[in-house]
Design a protein around this motif. Structure first.
Motif, PDB file in Angstrom:
ATOM      1  N   PHE A  94       0.833  -1.199   0.000  1.00 56.15           N
ATOM      2  CA  PHE A  94       0.000   0.000   0.000  1.00 56.15           C
ATOM      3  C   PHE A  94       0.870   1.252   0.000  1.00 56.15           C
ATOM      4  CE2 PHE A  94      -3.634   2.465   1.986  1.00 56.15           C
ATOM      5  CZ  PHE A  94      -4.463   2.324   0.896  1.00 56.15           C
ATOM      6  N   ASP A  95       1.898   1.267   0.847  1.00 57.98           N
ATOM      7  CA  ASP A  95       2.779   2.432   0.927  1.00 57.98           C
ATOM      8  C   ASP A  95       3.581   2.612  -0.356  1.00 57.98           C
ATOM      9  OD1 ASP A  95       1.876   2.912   3.467  1.00 57.98           O
ATOM     10  OD2 ASP A  95       3.567   1.949   4.472  1.00 57.98           O
ATOM     11  N   GLN A 154       1.227   3.997  -2.886  1.00 58.46           N
ATOM     12  CA  GLN A 154       0.946   5.403  -2.591  1.00 58.46           C
ATOM     13  C   GLN A 154       2.119   6.284  -3.017  1.00 58.46           C
ATOM     14  OE1 GLN A 154       1.008   6.597   1.453  1.00 58.46           O
ATOM     15  NE2 GLN A 154      -0.179   8.460   1.129  1.00 58.46           N
ATOM     16  N   ASP A 158      -2.980  12.179   0.544  1.00 54.58           N
ATOM     17  CA  ASP A 158      -2.908  11.666   1.919  1.00 54.58           C
ATOM     18  C   ASP A 158      -4.302  11.471   2.512  1.00 54.58           C
ATOM     19  OD1 ASP A 158      -0.163  11.534   1.960  1.00 54.58           O
ATOM     20  OD2 ASP A 158       0.105  13.527   2.829  1.00 54.58           O
ATOM     21  N   HIS A 209      -5.779   8.362   1.066  1.00 54.38           N
ATOM     22  CA  HIS A 209      -5.118   7.203   1.664  1.00 54.38           C
ATOM     23  C   HIS A 209      -5.629   6.955   3.070  1.00 54.38           C
ATOM     24  CE1 HIS A 209      -1.084   5.240   3.047  1.00 54.38           C
ATOM     25  NE2 HIS A 209      -2.032   4.351   2.842  1.00 54.38           N
ATOM     26  N   SER A 210      -5.732   8.009   3.872  1.00 56.27           N
ATOM     27  CA  SER A 210      -6.178   7.878   5.257  1.00 56.27           C
ATOM     28  C   SER A 210      -7.623   7.402   5.335  1.00 56.27           C
ATOM     29  CB  SER A 210      -6.023   9.222   5.990  1.00 56.27           C
ATOM     30  OG  SER A 210      -4.675   9.643   6.015  1.00 56.27           O
ATOM     31  N   SER A 268      -7.719   3.730   4.456  1.00 56.96           N
ATOM     32  CA  SER A 268      -7.158   2.911   5.532  1.00 56.96           C
ATOM     33  C   SER A 268      -8.132   2.805   6.695  1.00 56.96           C
ATOM     34  CB  SER A 268      -5.838   3.514   6.016  1.00 56.96           C
ATOM     35  OG  SER A 268      -4.871   3.515   4.992  1.00 56.96           O
ATOM     36  N   TRP A 289      -7.775   1.898  -3.206  1.00 57.64           N
ATOM     37  CA  TRP A 289      -8.157   3.263  -2.827  1.00 57.64           C
ATOM     38  C   TRP A 289      -8.156   4.222  -4.000  1.00 57.64           C
ATOM     39  CZ3 TRP A 289      -4.122   7.226  -2.372  1.00 57.64           C
ATOM     40  CH2 TRP A 289      -2.874   6.775  -2.798  1.00 57.64           C
ATOM     41  N   LYS A 290      -8.034   3.692  -5.249  1.00 54.72           N
ATOM     42  CA  LYS A 290      -7.968   4.584  -6.412  1.00 54.72           C
ATOM     43  C   LYS A 290      -9.281   5.336  -6.630  1.00 54.72           C
ATOM     44  CE  LYS A 290      -4.283   2.387  -9.057  1.00 54.72           C
ATOM     45  NZ  LYS A 290      -3.893   1.385  -8.059  1.00 54.72           N
ATOM     46  N   LEU A 335      -9.149   8.200  -4.421  1.00 54.61           N
ATOM     47  CA  LEU A 335      -8.181   9.153  -4.954  1.00 54.61           C
ATOM     48  C   LEU A 335      -8.780   9.925  -6.120  1.00 54.61           C
ATOM     49  CD1 LEU A 335      -5.290  10.253  -4.927  1.00 54.61           C
ATOM     50  CD2 LEU A 335      -4.659   8.392  -6.470  1.00 54.61           C
TER      51      LEU A 335
END
Length: 342
Positions: free
Chosen positions: A64-65, A68, A157, A160-161, A164, A171-172, A175
């Motif tokens: 994931f990171d 990102q 961010d 992403h948060s 999560s 998570w696209k 986004l």
């Protein structure tokens, strides 16, 4: 005591396919709990399953990171920011074309409306970015470039948060919503009662003060202008259809004539459904009308066509709409008759 608690646990795990009680055997002299955390690893004791799950979480977090960081690097490059500027420029030009159409087609009373598209003042950061991107990214000062990049980084961010926090792996979609520039804009309607008057917001109070007919015409203008702008962008051969359903119910005849004349001014082809509206107005050069009637006791629908053209109303015979009577008759013989005659 332990036996009773084990029985309670056994009953609670009965409907669970990922955990079970294993009876005492040669390996373990007492019953034990086993958990299926990973199909590849099989059934494990709770502490082993917990370690396996923790490893999976770390692995997914690293992925994931990494993803990102890749997205962050890609979206903060000048190429993406220039693309964002092009989309904002396209939006500005589209609304300019819509307003050009509106300016050339005032109502018959001389009233004009226009669409105002601007950076949303309720979001100062987005407003600053929209204002900055009226110029090319390379033309911006270093401070403004950093401001744009910081804004996009915050949006990434946040996406992403949020993903999560809700346990969303992909998570696209979040986004995409976070970077949707349309959310950074405010669209409003302005009104001018005459050529020499000032533009004022066409808000709820102004709208309520108008008669029913004026409301229909003034609010339809931007919709028609937007359709014209879209059709013009598609090409000269593109259809220019607008379909309306009971669009003028409760409006007087004068306003109906003005409304339909507006569609003619915009060079739109209109299909209208209504139980009592035939559009026989002098503002409409031609209209084909199909009057439909259904009898409850009979199957099907009866259709009677009419034509309004050049101010004249005429009823058409149904057989005029059918195939030509001079069409050649199909051969009466078999498929190979002509070949056999030869």
């Amino acid at each position: 005591m332990c036996y009773r608690e084990m029985e309670i646990l056994r009953q609670s795990l009965l409907p669970d396919r990922d955990a079970k009680i294993v009876e005492a055997d040669e390996v373990s002299p007492i019953p034990r709990v086993e958990v299926l955390a990973d199909a590849a690893s099989g059934w494990q004791q709770p502490h082993q399953a917990a370690d396996a799950l923790a490893g999976r979480v770390r692995e997914q977090q690293d992925t994931f990171d990494t993803e990102q960081q890749h997205v962050l690097t890609t979206l903060l490059e000048s190429t993406f920011i220039e693309h964002l500027k092009l989309r904002l420029d396209y939006t500005t030009h589209t609304f300019a074309r819509i307003n050009d159409q509106l300016g050339r087609h005032p109502t018959r009373q001389g009233h004009v409306v226009r669409v105002q598209c601007e950076a949303d003042p309720a979001d100062p950061d987005a407003s600053a970015v929209v204002t900055a991107l009226t110029r090319g990214y390379q033309e911006l000062s270093a401070d403004r470039q950093d401001m744009v990049r910081s804004f996009l980084a915050r949006k990434i961010d946040e996406a992403h948060s949020d993903a999560s926090a809700e346990g969303v792996v992909d998570w696209k979609e979040r986004l995409s919503a976070a970077l949707d520039y349309r959310h950074w804009l405010k669209i409003s309607l302005q009104y001018r009662p005459g050529a020499g008057s000032k533009w004022t917001p066409f808000d709820a109070a102004k709208h309520a003060a108008k008669s029913g007919g004026e409301k229909v015409v003034l609010l339809s203008q931007p919709l028609f202008a937007a359709a014209v702008a879209a059709y013009d962008a598609a090409g000269p051969q593109a259809p220019r259809w607008v379909w309306l359903d009971e669009a003028m119910t409760g409006v007087d005849a004068e306003i109906k004539a003005s409304f339909m004349g507006l569609t003619v001014d915009f060079e739109l082809d209109v299909m209208l459904t209504a139980h009592d509206e035939w559009c026989t107005y002098l503002t409409v050069p031609a209209v084909a009308v199909y009057d439909l009637h259904r009898h409850e006791a009979l199957a099907g629908v009866d259709v009677q066509p009419y034509l309004w053209c050049g101010g004249e109303w005429s009823e058409l015979a149904v057989d005029q709409l059918g195939a030509s009577a001079s069409e050649p008759e199909a051969p009466t013989g078999g498929l190979f008759d002509e070949l056999e005659d030869e």
